[in-house]
Motif scaffolding. Structure first.
Motif, PDB file in Angstrom:
ATOM      1  N   LEU A  36      47.109  47.081  29.955  1.00  0.00           N
ATOM      2  CA  LEU A  36      45.760  46.877  30.468  1.00  0.00           C
ATOM      3  C   LEU A  36      45.500  45.433  30.882  1.00  0.00           C
ATOM      4  N   GLU A  40      44.292  45.142  34.538  1.00  0.00           N
ATOM      5  CA  GLU A  40      42.929  45.669  34.652  1.00  0.00           C
ATOM      6  C   GLU A  40      41.916  44.685  34.088  1.00  0.00           C
ATOM      7  N   CYS A  44      45.556  53.141  28.419  1.00  0.00           N
ATOM      8  CA  CYS A  44      46.818  53.013  29.137  1.00  0.00           C
ATOM      9  C   CYS A  44      47.705  52.006  28.408  1.00  0.00           C
ATOM     10  N   CYS A  94      43.928  51.330  35.631  1.00  0.00           N
ATOM     11  CA  CYS A  94      43.978  52.424  34.663  1.00  0.00           C
ATOM     12  C   CYS A  94      42.717  53.267  34.773  1.00  0.00           C
TER      13      CYS A  94
END
Length: 255
Positions: free
Chosen positions: A216, A219, A213, A187
């Protein structure tokens, strides 16, 4: 003010997308026996910032030499936002096997001779004479001994789970000249320095952007894997990151 990107940040892009300024490369002369005996590990990516021949702005230099005795050279004035110059062609070994000469390039005011050392190429002057004195080491291009530079590493597996291809998969790009890394976490963009101790790779805290986003989780796990990394392995076109227990935390494919 426009900020100059590190030269290795665009090295891969130049290799893949820019038209060469020299004729198409063909294989050069094979290495002499002396060179083969002294070292069989000379191919690779070398980078450094060297003094300019005319005493002007230092030159960021990335030189990749290939086993088939062809090369790619990318140069730019240090700190400049201008597009780098790219050259490619053949190189020839010196008769003693301890140095090489770049061919297919205008050598009027550009050094084309390099002495080959252990993990480095040392730029010589315009007539293949070593540059002596206190500044000798300033002409060294250091080899990417970790096998990280010159390509983009796209995440393919995270904590043992294969990652499906997406529009924007997490990736990392390493810059040898100043030991920086930048990339994308899924993201948000990320950047910072990497650290090498005793040949092993580690990531101090990295800086990320703050975009929101919907998902996540990937991430978050990706950044945790980077933070936990204490060693790595480059094998069969893959970069493998492991934590202190030896567990594989992330696997990347070179692009």
């Amino acid at each position: 003010m426009q900020t100059a990107l590190p030269l290795l940040a665009i090295f891969t892009t130049l290799l893949l997308g820019c038209a060469p300024q020299t004729p198409a490369a063909q294989a050069g002369e094979p290495a002499p026996d002396a060179r083969q005996i002294q070292s069989t590990d000379w191919a690779g990516v070398y980078a450094g910032t060297v003094p300019a021949p005319n005493g002007g702005t230092a030159i960021e230099t990335v030189l990749q030499i290939h086993p088939d005795t062809t090369y790619t050279l990318v140069t730019r004035p240090a700190g400049s936002p201008v597009e780098p110059q790219r050259f490619s062609g053949r190189f020839a070994w010196q008769p003693d096997g301890k140095g090489l000469k770049l061919l297919d390039i205008d050598s009027t005011d550009r050094p084309i001779y390099y002495a080959v050392g252990d993990g480095l190429l040392r730029q010589q002057d315009l007539v293949t004479v070593s540059i002596e004195g206190r500044s000798t080491n300033n002409y060294d291009l250091q080899k990417d001994s970790l096998g990280l530079a010159g390509q983009r590493w796209e995440l393919s597996e995270l904590d043992g789970t294969p990652l499906p291809r997406a529009k924007q998969n997490p990736y990392l790009t390493f810059f040898l000249t100043d030991q920086r890394v930048q990339g994308h976490a899924g993201c948000n963009s990320l950047s910072g320095n990497y650290r090498v101790e005793s040949g092993e790779l580690a990531f101090p805290p990295l800086v990320t952007t703050k975009m929101a986003c919907p998902q996540l989780e990937v991430e978050k796990k990706f950044l945790e894997a980077l933070h936990a990394t204490t060693n790595h392995e480059v094998k069969d076109g893959q970069l493998i990151l492991k934590d202190g227990s030896g567990k594989v935390r992330a696997v990347f494919k070179g692009q």
